[in-house]
Every structure is written in structure tokens, then in C-alpha cells.
Design an enzyme around this catalytic site. Structure first.
Site, short mmCIF file in Angstrom:
data_model
loop_
_atom_site.label_atom_id
_atom_site.label_comp_id
_atom_site.label_asym_id
_atom_site.label_seq_id
_atom_site.Cartn_x
_atom_site.Cartn_y
_atom_site.Cartn_z
N ASP A 271 85.28 29.31 64.33
CA ASP A 271 86.40 28.63 64.96
C ASP A 271 86.06 27.15 65.07
OD1 ASP A 271 84.45 29.90 66.58
OD2 ASP A 271 85.63 29.66 68.39
N GLU A 443 73.33 22.95 68.37
CA GLU A 443 74.19 24.06 67.96
C GLU A 443 74.46 24.03 66.46
OE1 GLU A 443 78.18 23.27 69.03
OE2 GLU A 443 78.80 25.36 69.01
#
Ligand SMILES: *[C@@H]1O[C@H](CO)[C@@H](O)[C@H](O)[C@H]1NC(C)=O
Ligand SMILES: *[C@@H]1O[C@H](CO)[C@@H](O)[C@H](O)[C@H]1NC(C)=O
Ligand SMILES: *[C@@H]1O[C@H](CO)[C@@H](O)[C@H](O)[C@H]1NC(C)=O
Ligand SMILES: *[C@@H]1O[C@H](CO)[C@@H](O)[C@H](O)[C@H]1NC(C)=O
Ligand SMILES: *[C@@H]1O[C@H](CO)[C@@H](O)[C@H](O)[C@H]1NC(C)=O
Ligand SMILES: *[C@@H]1O[C@H](CO)[C@@H](O)[C@H](O)[C@H]1NC(C)=O
Length: 508
Positions: A271, A443
Site C-alpha cells: 500500500d 522501513e
């Protein structure tokens, strides 16, 4: 017995429905989100009330909001405790120490906080870090790779038990343990997790339940009778944790039909990505729920093999080859079952058939060559070949789970081991460089311009970071295995040489 079961199920569902912050706080929730009291839409989803109950706060809001001096921000700060965001910098640790030691700092429990959006689970769990203060389903597999290397076996077993608990309680492993995530799951890595922990037989019932979820709620039957699966979400409307962003996307799309595709995109773990979009520059054209993804179907193949469903696995393998291999592109792609044609988007999801032993040797070679010629950059492999975008699951970003899958997949293609090790080396070097500059594991990373941080998407780049640390430790282990086996071979060679020399000496 039946009646009791029904009552229990009914109570569970009604309990869980009302714990989602969008339901608890009703128009206070939507106002806080649309007025941007917090720059990150997720913040207000994770607050807990200070003293009053949610109903009392809502009543107070309804009495006060029309008063001329009413200040929404002050009201929110007065009545709620804000969630913590973990950022962790420790200047004395090496990168390896950082990865081992961070597990304890990233371990959480759902402590007894009244009216929090946490879904309670019985055991502690590891969170990714930053704004991600709860566990995430597919992240946890890559976290577990590192936990094995840190010898944190209890932590792995705790998380497997938590997942089993949730499958039994709500019928799926949710995206994360928050009430606002319970309408959807995430890429089904549970069978790979139980395999990693050597615990498959213990969780057979839960693996069966997870399989039933995907095969009754996420199944599509094609014209020829083949059954393949898609991502979806059983709830609709803007996602509470991205309320403002989703409403904007729907506004641009001119339709609320886009919500289910955004939610399905969140279930995919990617996403968001041009992979799901008709127009790769326009998020409003997202169509995730119309697409049968290659990676999802490979993961379900693994689940079928794990459960001994050989016939189902074989039928799926054939359907994957029929619908998802493009002989023109010589690559695996997703299939749009509504348009009845492949999406023809080149993404690292194509590595899953290689990794999970579904592709032929020839397909493996084609895919490996394409990875080398188009995906490989200075810092590792890019997620997709689309770089027009502002989406985070696209070029120029690289993500730890996809570096790992690509590396391990290509390691299986005979003759391409050097390429596999190059990917591993470049990714680890990038992790090490950023760590030496910032003291952080991120991340995601920009693998093309390795001096820029990873970007794009709906929120800031986060640090911690569960899956990056896990993949780093697993790659480090592989690297050390190889160098120790080279050392071993060198020692053997020296020994043979010495023997020949001694023999020679005695002969003359
Ligand atoms: C509302 O309160 C916040 C802090 O509590 C303050 O920063 C802000 O300026 C106030 N807004 C108005 C319109 O007074
Ligand atoms: C945030 O962290 C601080 C310090 O660790 C702690 O005292 C506080 O309770 C935390 N807040 C929440 C909402 O958990
Ligand atoms: C699982 O079993 C393999 C093979 O026996 C072993 O090498 C590995 O360490 C085990 N993993 C765990 C997490 O116990
Ligand atoms: C999914 O599977 C269920 C149970 O077998 C079936 O009733 C349903 O029609 C299937 N859905 C689709 C879209 O194929
Ligand atoms: C994006 O897609 C939507 C839905 O098709 C369309 O209405 C909108 O005009 C597009 N925006 C741009 C900038 O192309
Ligand atoms: C993406 O960007 C790179 C370098 O910035 C460029 O070489 C490449 O052609 C671009 N690819 C596409 C599909 O636009």
C-alpha cells in the site's frame, strides 16, 4: 451447545465493532480527521481517553462544539492520551548489536488500557517501530527470521500463539492487532512461519481455518473453473487510520467505489503501488480487488502443500502458469479477472514462484536475467519498474522483505548464485551506510539514489525497524556461513598441501 456458540460469536462481533475509534467517537472522529488535528491520520486511532468514557467525551463534544470559543485541538489534548512513537538511536552499538538488541525495545503487550483500539492478545509481540505500534501480519515472518538468529525462540512461539488465538477468535489473522484492521488480513505467511519454527503440526487446525478464510472470502472462480485468490476487505468506507487521505482519493475518483480497492491494497501489504493502478500516476484508478496477485497465489500454494492438499496445489500451479506467466514479457505478472487479461506490470512479486518452487528452470532463468538487467541498482532491487510515481511500493524504493525473497529466489536458479549474492551485498551495504550515518534501520530505502532516504506514500519513513533488522540478521548469517565454509575449504586445502609436501619430503 450450538446456542452457546452462537451467543459467543455474536458477543465477540458486537464487542469488536464498537471498539473501533471511528465507531466510538462518531462525528468527533471524522471532524478530528478532516480538520487535520494530527498530521498523521493514524494518531487519533490509537489514543486512549484520560478520565472520561468515550460516550461521556462524545456527549461533552456535542454540548460544546458550537460554542464560539471552542477549540478542537485543546479539547482533544484535554481528553485523550496520545500514543507514543518509538524512535531509537543508540550511538554505541554496531549494526549487528543494534539488530539483536532492538527486539526487546520493540516488544509490546496489549496492556489493560480501557477503550484502546488494541485487539487483546495473550502474549507479547514484536512491533515494526515508529508509528507502527502493533504487530503486522506479514512483517512478522521477516521479523522472525531475525529472531531465530538472535535465538529469541520464546518470542517466536508467543507470536505464533497470538496468531492462532486470533484465527480462532475472528476467523482470520488481521492486518494488525487493532480493531480498525479486522476487516482484512495480509499476505498469508502463517504456513511459512510455522515451518520456520518447526511447529506446523501444532497449528494444523489454525492453518486449516486460515485456508478456509482465503478460499471462501477471497476466492474467484474463472471461466475454465480454475480457482485463484485476490485481496479484499470485508469492511468499506475510508480506512480510519488513513481517513483524510482516503476521502481525498475518493473525491478525486468521483466515486466511493475506490474504498474497497484501497482497503484491498492495504491487505496486499503493497500500500500503495502502481501495480494495482490502471493509470500508474493516479491513485484514484486503483483496482486491487479486480486483480489476482501472483505473490498471494504462490503463498496459498505453499499453504496447500503444507496442509497436504496436493491436488489443490497442483491445480493452482497450473492456473498460475496459465494466467500469470507472460511468454511475451518472459516474466510473471498479476491477472485482472474483470478485464480478463494480465496486468503486464513488472514487479518483484514475480519472484515468489521461484522462491516457492512453482516455476520451471527456464522461467527462473528469464526472471533472473530481467532482475539483473532492470531491477538491480546500487542499493539492491527496486520494487517495480514504474518510477513515475509518488507511491512507496514503486521505484526507486527497496523493501527488506522483497530483497530477501528476490535474493533467496535467485539463489535457487542454477548459474545465478553470483547475482543473488550481489543483491544481498548491495542491500546490506546500503543498510550499513545509512546506519553509520543515522544510527537507524529504516522501513524502506531508496536503492537507486542511495544517498537519499526512501520516500513516497501516506506517511513519513519510519525507523526501528522490525523486518529490516530481521532480514539483515538472516543475510548476515548466510554471509558468515559462506565465509566460514570458504575458510573450512581453505583449511582443508592447506592440510592436503601440507601432507603432499611432507610426503614429498620423505620421498626425497
Ligand atoms: C487551539 O489550541 C491550540 C493548543 O491547544 C493552539 O495552538 C491553537 O492556536 C488554538 N486555536 C485557536 C484558533 O485558538
Ligand atoms: C509513552 O511513553 C512514556 C515513557 O515511556 C510512558 O510513560 C507513557 O505512559 C507512554 N504513553 C502511552 C500512551 O503509552
Ligand atoms: C528447525 O529445524 C531445523 C532442522 O532440524 C533446525 O536447523 C532449526 O534450528 C529449527 N528451527 C527452530 C526455530 O527451532
Ligand atoms: C467462493 O467459495 C464459496 C464457497 O465454496 C462459494 O460459495 C463462492 O461462490 C465462491 N466465490 C466466488 C466469487 O467464486
Ligand atoms: C484520476 O483518475 C480519476 C478516476 O478515473 C479521474 O476522475 C481523474 O480525472 C484522474 N486525475 C488525473 C489527474 O488524471
Ligand atoms: C526511471 O528512472 C530512471 C533513472 O532515474 C530512468 O533511467 C528510467 O528510464 C526511468 N524508467 C521509466 C519507466 O520511466
Amino acid at each position: 451447545m450450538q446456542v452457546i456458540h452462537f451467543v459467543v460469536v455474536f458477543l465477540t462481533i458486537s464487542l469488536t465493532k464498537t471498539q473501533s475509534p471511528d465507531v466510538l467517537y462518531d462525528e468527533l472522529f471524522s471532524t478530528v480527521q478532516t480538520q487535520r488535528v494530527f498530521s498523521d491520520s493514524k494518531t487519533f486511532c490509537d489514543v486512549v481517553p484520560r478520565a472520561l468514557t468515550p460516550n461521556e467525551i462524545l456527549d461533552l463534544y456535542r454540548q460544546q462544539f458550537n460554542e464560539p470559543k471552542f477549540n478542537l485541538t485543546s479539547f482533544v489534548y484535554e481528553h485523550f492520551i496520545l500514543p507514543n512513537t518509538t524512535t531509537i538511536v543508540h550511538d554505541k552499538w554496531t549494526i549487528e548489536q543494534h539488530c539483536h538488541k532492538l527486539w526487546s525495545l520493540l516488544t509490546r503487550t496489549t496492556k489493560e488500557e480501557k477503550f484502546s483500539s488494541f485487539i487483546d492478545v495473550p502474549h507479547p509481540f514484536v512491533v515494526p517501530g515508529g508509528r507502527f505500534r502493533e504487530f503486522y501480519y506479514w512483517d512478522t515472518y521477516f521479523t522472525m527470521l531475525g529472531l531465530v538468529r538472535s535465538n529469541e525462540i520464546d518470542s517466536i512461539n508467543n507470536m505464533l500463539d497470538n496468531f492462532a488465538f486470533l484465527i480462532n477468535r475472528i476467523g482470520l489473522i488481521p492486518n494488525g492487532n487493532r480493531y480498525y484492521y479486522q476487516g482484512r488480513s495480509q499476505p498469508p505467511f502463517f504456513s511459512l512461519m510455522t515451518e520456520l519454527a518447526n511447529q506446523t503440526s501444532k497449528y494444523k487446525n489454525e492453518l486449516e481455518r486460515e485456508y478456509a478464510f482465503w478460499m471462501t472470502k477471497r476466492n474467484i472462480t474463472l471461466d475454465d473453473g480454475a480457482v485463484l485468490n485476490r485481496y479484499y476487505d470485508d469492511e468499506n468506507g475510508p480506512r480510519p487510520e488513513a481517513y483524510f487521505e482516503d476521502q481525498e482519493t475518493a473525491h478525486k475518483a468521483g466515486s466511493t467505489d475506490v474504498y474497497v480497492h484501497l482497503r484491498a491494497g492495504a491487505e496486499s501489504g503493497w500500500d500503495f503501488s502502481s501495480r494495482w493502478m490502471d493509470d500508474e500516476n493516479n491513485l484514484s484508478t486503483i483496482k486491487t480487488a479486480n486483480i489476482l496477485p501472483i505473490d498471494l497465489n504462490c503463498l496459498l500454494y505453499h499453504l496447500e502443500i503444507t496442509l497436504g492438499k496436493q491436488a489443490e496445489a497442483e491445480r493452482r500451479r497450473q492456473a498460475i502458469h496459465k494466467y500469470m506467466w507472460s511468454s511475451e514479457l518472459q516474466f510473471f505478472t498479476d491477472y485482472n479477472y474483470v478485464l480478463k487479461k494480465p496486468t503486464n506490470r513488472l514487479t518483484l512479486a514475480a519472484l515468489f514462484p521461484l522462491w516457492l518452487d512453482i516455476s520451471t528452470k527456464e522461467q527462473g532463468e528469464f526472471v533472473a536475467r530481467k532482475v539483473e538487467s532492470s531491477f538491480l541498482h546500487d542499493g539492491g532491487v527496486v520494487t517495480t519498474l514504474s518510477n513515475s510515481s509518488t507511491q512507496q511500493w514503486d521505484s526507486p524504493n527497496g523493501w527488506a522483505p522483497l530483497q530477501f525473497v528476490t535474493y533467496r529466489a535467485i539463489l535457487k536458479v542454477s548459474g545465478y548464485e553470483t547475482l543473488a549474492r550481489t543483491i544481498r551485498h548491495r542491500w546490506m551495504t546500503l543498510n550499513e551506510r545509512v546506519f553509520s550515518e543515522t544510527g537507524k534501520m529504516m522501513e524502506k530505502y531508496d536503492v537507486v539514489n542511495t544517498h537519499k532516504p526512501g520516500g513516497g506514500g501516506e506517511y513519513e519513513n519510519q525507523d526501528g525497524f522490525g523486518w529490516t533488522n530481521g532480514v539483515y540478521l538472516e543475510m548476515l548469517h548466510d554471509q558468515q556461513m559462506v565465509s566460514s565454509s570458504i575458510r573450512y575449504q581453505t583449511n582443508i586445502l592447506q592440510l592436503i598441501f601440507l601432507h603432499v609436501f611432507v610426503l614429498f619430503y620423505f620421498l626425497i
